[in-house]
Scaffold this motif. Structure first.
Motif, PDB file in Angstrom:
ATOM      1  N   GLU A  41      -7.280   3.867   7.924  1.00 34.58           N
ATOM      2  CA  GLU A  41      -8.567   3.840   7.228  1.00 34.58           C
ATOM      3  C   GLU A  41      -8.740   2.565   6.409  1.00 34.58           C
ATOM      4  O   GLU A  41      -9.836   1.984   6.357  1.00 34.58           O
ATOM      5  N   LEU A  42      -7.663   2.125   5.756  1.00 33.12           N
ATOM      6  CA  LEU A  42      -7.753   0.891   4.967  1.00 33.12           C
ATOM      7  C   LEU A  42      -8.039  -0.312   5.852  1.00 33.12           C
ATOM      8  O   LEU A  42      -8.925  -1.130   5.553  1.00 33.12           O
ATOM      9  N   THR A  44      -9.309  -0.359   8.865  1.00 33.78           N
ATOM     10  CA  THR A  44     -10.638  -0.231   9.471  1.00 33.78           C
ATOM     11  C   THR A  44     -11.714  -0.678   8.483  1.00 33.78           C
ATOM     12  O   THR A  44     -12.674  -1.367   8.859  1.00 33.78           O
ATOM     13  N   ALA A  45     -11.530  -0.301   7.216  1.00 26.85           N
ATOM     14  CA  ALA A  45     -12.486  -0.713   6.179  1.00 26.85           C
ATOM     15  C   ALA A  45     -12.448  -2.225   5.970  1.00 26.85           C
ATOM     16  O   ALA A  45     -13.492  -2.866   5.804  1.00 26.85           O
ATOM     17  N   ALA A  48     -14.205  -3.864   8.830  1.00 28.08           N
ATOM     18  CA  ALA A  48     -15.654  -3.750   8.688  1.00 28.08           C
ATOM     19  C   ALA A  48     -16.190  -4.814   7.739  1.00 28.08           C
ATOM     20  O   ALA A  48     -17.252  -5.413   7.990  1.00 28.08           O
ATOM     21  N   LYS A  49     -15.466  -5.080   6.665  1.00 31.33           N
ATOM     22  CA  LYS A  49     -15.882  -6.134   5.736  1.00 31.33           C
ATOM     23  C   LYS A  49     -15.859  -7.505   6.417  1.00 31.33           C
ATOM     24  O   LYS A  49     -16.710  -8.367   6.141  1.00 31.33           O
ATOM     25  N   ILE A 224     -12.808  -4.097  -0.539  1.00 33.84           N
ATOM     26  CA  ILE A 224     -12.751  -2.629  -0.531  1.00 33.84           C
ATOM     27  C   ILE A 224     -12.188  -2.089  -1.842  1.00 33.84           C
ATOM     28  O   ILE A 224     -12.468  -0.946  -2.212  1.00 33.84           O
ATOM     29  N   ASP A 227     -15.375  -2.236  -4.217  1.00 38.61           N
ATOM     30  CA  ASP A 227     -16.484  -1.295  -3.976  1.00 38.61           C
ATOM     31  C   ASP A 227     -16.070   0.177  -4.086  1.00 38.61           C
ATOM     32  O   ASP A 227     -16.880   1.080  -3.891  1.00 38.61           O
ATOM     33  N   SER A 229     -14.023   1.953  -2.192  1.00 32.46           N
ATOM     34  CA  SER A 229     -13.597   2.663  -0.986  1.00 32.46           C
ATOM     35  C   SER A 229     -12.070   2.725  -0.880  1.00 32.46           C
ATOM     36  O   SER A 229     -11.520   3.723  -0.385  1.00 32.46           O
ATOM     37  N   TYR A 230     -11.386   1.703  -1.355  1.00 33.73           N
ATOM     38  CA  TYR A 230      -9.915   1.686  -1.359  1.00 33.73           C
ATOM     39  C   TYR A 230      -9.382   2.880  -2.158  1.00 33.73           C
ATOM     40  O   TYR A 230      -8.525   3.635  -1.689  1.00 33.73           O
ATOM     41  N   ILE A 233      -9.890   6.255  -0.417  1.00 41.15           N
ATOM     42  CA  ILE A 233      -8.968   6.479   0.705  1.00 41.15           C
ATOM     43  C   ILE A 233      -7.600   6.912   0.181  1.00 41.15           C
ATOM     44  O   ILE A 233      -7.001   7.873   0.678  1.00 41.15           O
TER      45      ILE A 233
END
Length: 260
Positions: A41-42, A44-45, A48-49, A224, A227, A229-230, A233
């Protein structure tokens, strides 16, 4: 942020990630070949950035640095500890803290509480890991102190090290703190022995000298973290205590952690 990536990755349109895929909750794969876990997940995030998808490739730790050096993958991940020895061949973008734990069957708990208790025992360790380094150093210490020898069973993967302990061929194996918590809670008749030790960084490894990719990953992880999201997760996987405020480049040499 795509422009931060090296041209060859932009041209390929994908960030190739390598590492073991059987280290729950960090990375695991199901019967359909789908990967999941906190690092999945990390990354992938981060991808995406940076504007690129990520593809995970199952590579054992013993083969991971050669794969990075040969360009078969762009980034090495997993419970991939940033060590001074590895920094001679790989650069790290450190993004999560870790500690080590000793794991064994419940009946082992009274006699093994720390690494110094391992003289005279048989331990299991995956090849090419920090665990192997720690166990070999302890074996030398046992010898220097004229204590009973420490026997090390070197096996290919963390899962096989665990199996050696489950079947009684070894008394203990070393695991990353986050993985150990999951194993202890999963009803596999294994416990964490004593207290966590050896605070370290887990990092995303890149080929030595690939500063452009390292800088891109630094920016991606910083984004991440900033924002939120880190943190979400890590909280999802009950690893919030291992969070970092910002990524660190080659942290073991540039920002070493205090020993406990």
């Amino acid at each position: 942020m795509t422009k931060l990536l090296p041209q060859e990755i932009r041209s390929a349109g994908v960030l190739q990630i390598g590492g073991p895929t059987a280290i729950s909750p960090y990375v695991q794969v199901n019967g359909k070949g789908e990967v999941s876990g906190v690092i999945v997940e990390l990354m992938t995030a981060v991808g995406a950035k940076l504007g690129v998808p990520v593809k995970f490739n199952n590579i054992a730790y013993s083969a991971l640095i050669p794969a990075l050096q040969a360009g078969r993958v762009d980034v090495g991940i997993g419970t991939f500890t940033d060590t001074l020895a590895r920094q001679e061949q790989v650069d790290f973008v450190d993004y999560i803290l870790t500690k080590m734990v000793l794991m064994g069957r419940p009946e082992t708990e009274e006699k093994i509480k720390k690494v110094d208790d391992l003289c005279g025992q048989t331990v299991a360790s995956p090849s090419g890991t920090t665990s192997e380094i720690v166990m070999k150093a302890q074996a030398e210490k046992c010898k220097a102190e004229s204590k009973s020898a420490l026997n090390i069973l070197i096996v290919p993967t963390p899962a096989e090290a665990q199996l050696q302990v489950e079947t009684g061929r070894a008394a203990t194996f070393v695991q990353a703190y986050g993985v150990g918590i999951g194993i202890a809670a999963s009803g596999q008749n294994l416990k964490i022995l004593g207290q966590p030790f050896r605070p370290e960084y887990h990092g995303a490894g890149v080929k030595k000298g690939n500063k452009q990719l390292a800088d891109a990953l630094m920016a991606g992880f910083k984004a991440i973290m900033d924002d939120g999201s880190y943190a979400k997760i890590l909280e999802k996987y009950q690893l919030a205590s291992l969070a970092m405020k910002e990524p660190v480049y080659n942290g073991t040499s540039t920002k070493p952690l205090a020993a406990e």
